[in-house]
Structure formats: structure tokens, C-alpha cells
Design a protein around this motif. Structure first.
Motif, PDB file in Angstrom:
ATOM      1  N   GLU A  99       1.069  -1.100  -0.032  1.00  0.00           N
ATOM      2  CA  GLU A  99       0.188  -0.203  -0.003  1.00  0.00           C
ATOM      3  C   GLU A  99       0.800   1.405   0.013  1.00  0.00           C
ATOM      4  O   GLU A  99       0.264   2.313   0.262  1.00  0.00           O
TER       5      GLU A  99
ATOM      6  N   SER B 217      -3.423  -3.384   4.603  1.00  0.00           N
ATOM      7  CA  SER B 217      -4.864  -3.216   4.254  1.00  0.00           C
ATOM      8  C   SER B 217      -5.269  -4.711   3.956  1.00  0.00           C
ATOM      9  O   SER B 217      -4.110  -5.511   3.707  1.00  0.00           O
TER      10      SER B 217
ATOM     11  N   GLN C 233      -6.238  -5.808   1.264  1.00  0.00           N
ATOM     12  CA  GLN C 233      -6.398  -6.013  -0.204  1.00  0.00           C
ATOM     13  C   GLN C 233      -6.318  -7.192  -0.978  1.00  0.00           C
ATOM     14  O   GLN C 233      -7.286  -7.725  -1.658  1.00  0.00           O
TER      15      GLN C 233
ATOM     16  N   LYS D  55      -9.022  -9.818   0.229  1.00  0.00           N
ATOM     17  CA  LYS D  55     -10.496  -9.466  -0.182  1.00  0.00           C
ATOM     18  C   LYS D  55     -10.594  -9.753  -1.851  1.00  0.00           C
ATOM     19  O   LYS D  55     -11.515 -10.198  -2.001  1.00  0.00           O
TER      20      LYS D  55
ATOM     21  N   ARG E 246       0.127   0.938   9.412  1.00  0.00           N
ATOM     22  CA  ARG E 246       1.170   1.138   8.345  1.00  0.00           C
ATOM     23  C   ARG E 246       2.078   1.878   8.918  1.00  0.00           C
ATOM     24  O   ARG E 246       1.995   2.882   9.801  1.00  0.00           O
TER      25      ARG E 246
ATOM     26  N   GLN F 172     -10.879   1.215   8.375  1.00  0.00           N
ATOM     27  CA  GLN F 172     -11.353   1.304   6.798  1.00  0.00           C
ATOM     28  C   GLN F 172     -12.689   0.585   6.848  1.00  0.00           C
ATOM     29  O   GLN F 172     -12.762  -0.612   7.253  1.00  0.00           O
TER      30      GLN F 172
ATOM     31  N   ASN G 139      -2.230   2.090  -6.243  1.00  0.00           N
ATOM     32  CA  ASN G 139      -2.450   0.445  -6.127  1.00  0.00           C
ATOM     33  C   ASN G 139      -2.103  -0.393  -7.167  1.00  0.00           C
ATOM     34  O   ASN G 139      -2.485  -0.377  -8.240  1.00  0.00           O
TER      35      ASN G 139
ATOM     36  N   GLY H 171     -10.749   5.277  -1.424  1.00  0.00           N
ATOM     37  CA  GLY H 171     -10.207   5.190  -2.710  1.00  0.00           C
ATOM     38  C   GLY H 171     -10.272   3.545  -3.095  1.00  0.00           C
ATOM     39  O   GLY H 171     -10.266   2.581  -2.123  1.00  0.00           O
ATOM     40  N   GLY H 172     -10.515   3.512  -4.218  1.00  0.00           N
ATOM     41  CA  GLY H 172     -10.517   2.075  -4.734  1.00  0.00           C
ATOM     42  C   GLY H 172     -10.296   2.120  -6.264  1.00  0.00           C
ATOM     43  O   GLY H 172      -9.741   2.941  -7.051  1.00  0.00           O
TER      44      GLY H 172
ATOM     45  N   ARG I  36      -9.862  -3.910 -10.352  1.00  0.00           N
ATOM     46  CA  ARG I  36      -8.502  -4.540 -10.328  1.00  0.00           C
ATOM     47  C   ARG I  36      -8.203  -5.493 -11.565  1.00  0.00           C
ATOM     48  O   ARG I  36      -8.958  -5.889 -12.585  1.00  0.00           O
TER      49      ARG I  36
ATOM     50  N   ILE J  88     -13.369  -0.921  -2.876  1.00  0.00           N
ATOM     51  CA  ILE J  88     -12.909   0.555  -2.418  1.00  0.00           C
ATOM     52  C   ILE J  88     -12.527   0.457  -0.833  1.00  0.00           C
ATOM     53  O   ILE J  88     -13.233  -0.529  -0.160  1.00  0.00           O
ATOM     54  N   ALA J  89     -12.040   1.230  -0.171  1.00  0.00           N
ATOM     55  CA  ALA J  89     -11.867   1.334   1.083  1.00  0.00           C
ATOM     56  C   ALA J  89     -12.032   2.744   1.591  1.00  0.00           C
ATOM     57  O   ALA J  89     -11.492   3.770   0.848  1.00  0.00           O
TER      58      ALA J  89
HETATM   59  N1  ASP Z   1      -6.366  -1.147  -0.518  1.00  0.00           N
HETATM   60  C1  ASP Z   1      -6.893  -0.104  -0.652  1.00  0.00           C
HETATM   61  C2  ASP Z   1      -6.105   0.943   0.299  1.00  0.00           C
HETATM   62  O1  ASP Z   1      -6.397   0.465   1.529  1.00  0.00           O
HETATM   63  C3  ASP Z   1      -8.106   0.469  -1.311  1.00  0.00           C
HETATM   64  C4  ASP Z   1      -8.838  -0.264  -2.373  1.00  0.00           C
HETATM   65  O2  ASP Z   1      -8.286  -0.170  -3.362  1.00  0.00           O
HETATM   66  O3  ASP Z   1      -9.734  -0.863  -2.119  1.00  0.00           O
HETATM   67  O4  ASP Z   1      -6.090   2.183  -0.141  1.00  0.00           O
END
Ligand code: ASP
Length: 473
Positions: free
Chosen positions: A167, A189, A191, A194, A213, A227, A328, A366-367, A370, A412-413
Motif C-alpha cells: 500500500e 490493508s 487488499q 479481499k 502502516r 477502513q 494501488n 479510494g478504490g 483490479r 474501495i476502502a
Molecule cells: N487497499 C486500498 C487502500 O487501502 C483500497 C482499495 O483499493 O480497495 O487504500
């Protein structure tokens, strides 16, 4: 006798009740002692005669039994919801006597030194302003959950002890006792997990996720945050944005927020930079600022890559070719940029399918859609200068899953600390977190980080370098 809540005393006039709470304040008039008794629902005046209550110290915990009486017309306190009644003390018990307090609980606490507020956070949280925020946060979570359940999202927890997820920050690492010399990373995260839940067929996932972080601390930021993390399968960028917009809109309204725009404006990154000089901006008028209106907007069409900032160790590590990702690395390029991405051409012009949600000048989330094609994900790491071996070591498990039936997906988060801060009209994230970290990275109340015993170090196979300070240089 069952406990009655202070606010419910209003319906108990003439009845004898048992109230429990804290001594908010005391007024001694010789023969009569008044206290304001406070519980989670409010305050009520208690009247003690013949010395009753006079020994009490502020913030002691007491139980009072007696009848609820209406006050004489002239004695009504219009500033208190229970201002028309009081409890006459027949009997009372001190459940916990409070010693002299190191910080004041009354007032908004803004003039109290931060170190003291955090050291005695349990006292600091008693003040009305903080109680309101703690409850607002809980109500907001409930409102979000309600929206998510309505849309058939499934809540799934992902591991805290894991492998590095990129991240763009440093990882917090945890030594493994069973594998001396090896380490877990705490999640920056969820990421990757998920995304793997999309491979697993969950389709609509969410989690109130704790993220950790190791970033340089700012006055306002600790190492942990929360988040609302979500991911959806078989969706377009527009569909994710529409769903998130609806969830956020309904949830903030449910907790009383006023919105500037019912339909969030969508602004391309370039335009945002030209117009506002940044990719986060405040769309409110001065009047709207005073009324704490929330002005949401989407920012889209970000560049996928940027030149590595040589001063940023995490970036240097990720961008071996001199290029690193802006948001990302697991994102997909937009369809129009796919050709350039595949060929690693015009790298500075490749656009990512990333969308950021901004609110009142802050990034609220933000998201992205993918890369679910393993070749696309691999290419992203190649552009950043990773060798095949390095790619295998860092995202080999993702590439493998993407060869075993992974649907197209995106998510998104949303930064919950920040959203609660905006909802509460506060300007520091710390005000929204029950036990935040100090600006120098110390935990509230408990004094961490702290040293561990020699036995613990031995078990982990760790030797602390005697010249730590010189090593760091
Ligand atoms: N993992 C990303 C973040 O923590 C959010 C995402 O793209 O879902 O900023």
C-alpha cells in the motif's frame, strides 16, 4: 430494585427509583447538598439533606435510591433535559470513590495538554464532547452495516498476521517464535485477501478493517486506522462508484449529516490539479463550512505510475525501475490504456481504473477495478522493475489464483476515522479514536512501545544490536 436510567426518571415522578452514575458536580449549602448525577443518558439533580452526599468527591461512582420529585417552578433548570425533576436521596452508596483527578472531565478538553489527555484517556472520554463522538461512531457503523446488508454484502474477517501487502508504506513486522528469523507483516490493508475472496466466490465482501502502516507520523495520524473495506465481483467502475455513493449517502444522512450534492460530482485528476492544485479539495462555500455540510466528490483518471521519490524508502523498494505505482499496484489500467500497459510504453500516460472519494478537502476513500488477468498484474510489477523471481515471491499466490477462475472485480476502502471526524465537525483524527496514539507513536494509557524480557528475545532468536543508534544511519 432495578436500575433506572437518568433520562427515564422523567417518567417516574412520584416513584422511588435506583439511579447509578458519576458525581458530575456538587454544591454544598450546609443543610442541603446537591449533586448532578451523570450516566450515559444525561444528568439529574440529586438532593441530600442532613449531611447526605456531602462527603462525595467529583467523579466518584454512586448509587442513589429515592423518589423522583418535580421541582418548584422557580427551581426548574431549562438547560437540563431533566431540569423539571430531581431525586430526593433516601439512601446512597459509594461504589467507587474518586481521588483527586489529574485532568478535568468538564468542558471540551481542548485546553488540556495532549499528553495528559491520552495518559488519562478514560477520564478524557467521559467528557460530553467525547461521549458524543464515541456514540456517533457506533451509530455510523450501524448505518453503514444496514446499507451493506441491504445490498447483500457478506462480512468476512481477514488475518492480522500476514504477508506484506503493498500500500506504499512500510510494514510493521512481527517475529515468529516457531520460525526464528522469519516474520509476519501486519496488514496495511486486506487488499489481497479481499481479492482472493472474489476468487472464492463471495462476490460482495465487506469488513470494518484495521490497517497498520509504519508511516512517518504527523500530528494527526497514528500507525493504525480503520477502513470500511469492500469488494464486488462482475462490476464496472461506474457500478462500484454508484453503490458506494448510495451506501455513504444514506449512512451519513442517517446520522444527521447534510450533503452539498445528492449526486457526487466526478472530476478527472488532471482537471482537479488545474482547478484546485490538488487531488483533494473542498467544494463548500463559507456558509456551508459553518453549517458543517459534507461536500463529496469523486476523482478519477489518475496516472497509474509515477517516478520514484528517492527519499521514500518504501517507494525505492517498490520501484526498482524508477517507476512506482501512484495508488494501488493491484489495479487495472483503464481499457484505453491497456495496450500501452501490455507493451510497457508511454508509461507516464497509462491511466489506472482508480477512483478516490474526497470530502471537505480530505481523501475519504479510494478504490479501483483490479487486474484479474494474471498477465496484466505481472506486467505492472515488470514495469516497476521486478524480476520474475521477485514477482513470484511477492505476488505469485495472486497470479496463481488468477489462473483458477477469478471473476472481474473492484472495490474501495473508506477511511472511517476521517469520515467520523468530518461528521463530528472535528479537525483531528485523534478525536474520533477511543485510544489513539500520541504524535510520537506512544499508545494511550499503556506505555508502548516498551522493552521485552531477555527470555522473550531469546525465544524469538532476536539480539538487539548494541550500537542501534549508529546502525540506523
Ligand atoms: N487497499 C486500498 C487502500 O487501502 C483500497 C482499495 O483499493 O480497495 O487504500
Amino acid at each position: 430494585m432495578q436500575r433506572t436510567l437518568v433520562i427515564d426518571s422523567l417518567e417516574k415522578v412520584g416513584q422511588t427509583v435506583r439511579l447509578c452514575g458519576w458525581v458530575d458536580s456538587k454544591r454544598d449549602h450546609g443543610k442541603v447538598t446537591f449533586i448532578d448525577l451523570r450516566d450515559r443518558t444525561g444528568k439529574i439533580q440529586a438532593v441530600g439533606i442532613g449531611g447526605k452526599l456531602s462527603e462525595l468527591s467529583n467523579e466518584s461512582v454512586v448509587e442513589i435510591t429515592g423518589p423522583i420529585n418535580t421541582r418548584g417552578e422557580k427551581m426548574v433548570n431549562p438547560n437540563l433535559p431533566t431540569g423539571s425533576i430531581e431525586i430526593f436521596v433516601e439512601d446512597y452508596k459509594v461504589l467507587n470513590k474518586a481521588a483527586e483527578l489529574p485532568i478535568l472531565v468538564e468542558g471540551d478538553g481542548r485546553d488540556v495538554n495532549e499528553e495528559m489527555r491520552l495518559k488519562y484517556r478514560y477520564l478524557d472520554l467521559r467528557r460530553e464532547r467525547m461521549q458524543k463522538i464515541v456514540r456517533l461512531r457506533s451509530k455510523f457503523y450501524q448505518a453503514l452495516r444496514e446499507q451493506l446488508e441491504k445490498k447483500d454484502f457478506t462480512e468476512v474477517e481477514t488475518p492480522m498476521l500476514t504477508k506484506s501487502t503493498k500500500e506504499g508504506a512500510r510494514d510493521f513486522i512481527v517475529p515468529s517464535r516457531f520460525n526464528p528469523g522469519k516474520f509476519y507483516a501486519l496488514p496495511q490493508s486486506p487488499q489481497q485477501y479481499k481479492q482472493l475472496l472474489m476468487t472464492a466466490g463471495v462476490e460482495n465482501y465487506y469488513q470494518f478493517a484495521r490497517c497498520i502502516r509504519d508511516e512517518d507520523l504527523r500530528a494527526d495520524r497514528g500507525f493504525e486506522f480503520t477502513q470500511l473495506d469492500l469488494e464486488m465481483s462482475f462490476v464496472t467502475q461506474q457500478e462500484v462508484m454508484d453503490n458506494v455513493e448510495e451506501i455513504v449517502k444514506n449512512a451519513v444522512k442517517k446520522v444527521g449529516a447534510k450533503l452539498k450534492d445528492e449526486v457526487f460530482p466526478v472530476i478527472p485528476y488532471k482537471e482537479a490539479i488545474e482547478k484546485y492544485g490538488a487531488d483533494k479539495f473542498d467544494l463548500r462555500s463559507e456558509e456551508e463550512k459553518k453549517e458543517n455540510v459534507l461536500a463529496f466528490a469523486w476523482v478519477v483518471s489518475f496516472p497509474f505510475f509515477k517516478k520514484v521519490d528517492k527519499k521514500d524508502i518504501a517507494e525505492v523498494r517498490d520501484g526498482k525501475s524508477g517507476w512506482t505505482f501512484t495508488h494501488n499496484p493491484f489495479s487495472s489500467p483503464i481499457p484505453e490504456s491497456m495496450e500501452d500497459h501490455k507493451n510497457a510504453e508511454n508509461i507516464e500516460n497509462i491511466i489506472t481504473a482508480q477512483y478516490d472519494l474526497v470530502c471537505n478537502g480530505y481523501e475519504a476513500g479510494g478504490g479501483s477495478i483490479r487486474a484479474h488477468d494474471p498477465e496484466v498484474l505481472k506486467k505492472t510489477f515488470e514495469i516497476m522493475g521486478y524480476s520474475d523471481q521477485e514477482i513470484e515471491a511477492s505476488v505469485g499466490h495472486m497470479l496463481e489464483a488468477f489462473k483458477l477462475g477469478t471473476p472481474p472485480h473492484g472495490g474501495i476502502a473508506l477511511g472511517l476515522d476521517r469520515l467520523v471526524m468530518l461528521l463530528a465537525g472535528e479537525n483531528s483524527l485523534k478525536e474520533t479514536i477511543a485510544f489513539p496514539m500520541s504524535s510520537s507513536g506512544k499508545t494511550s494509557i499503556m506505555d508502548a512501545p516498551s522493552e521485552v524480557s531477555d527470555e522473550q528475545l531469546k525465544e524469538l532468536g532476536i539480539l538487539i544490536a548494541p550500537n542501534l543508534a549508529t546502525m540506523k544511519k
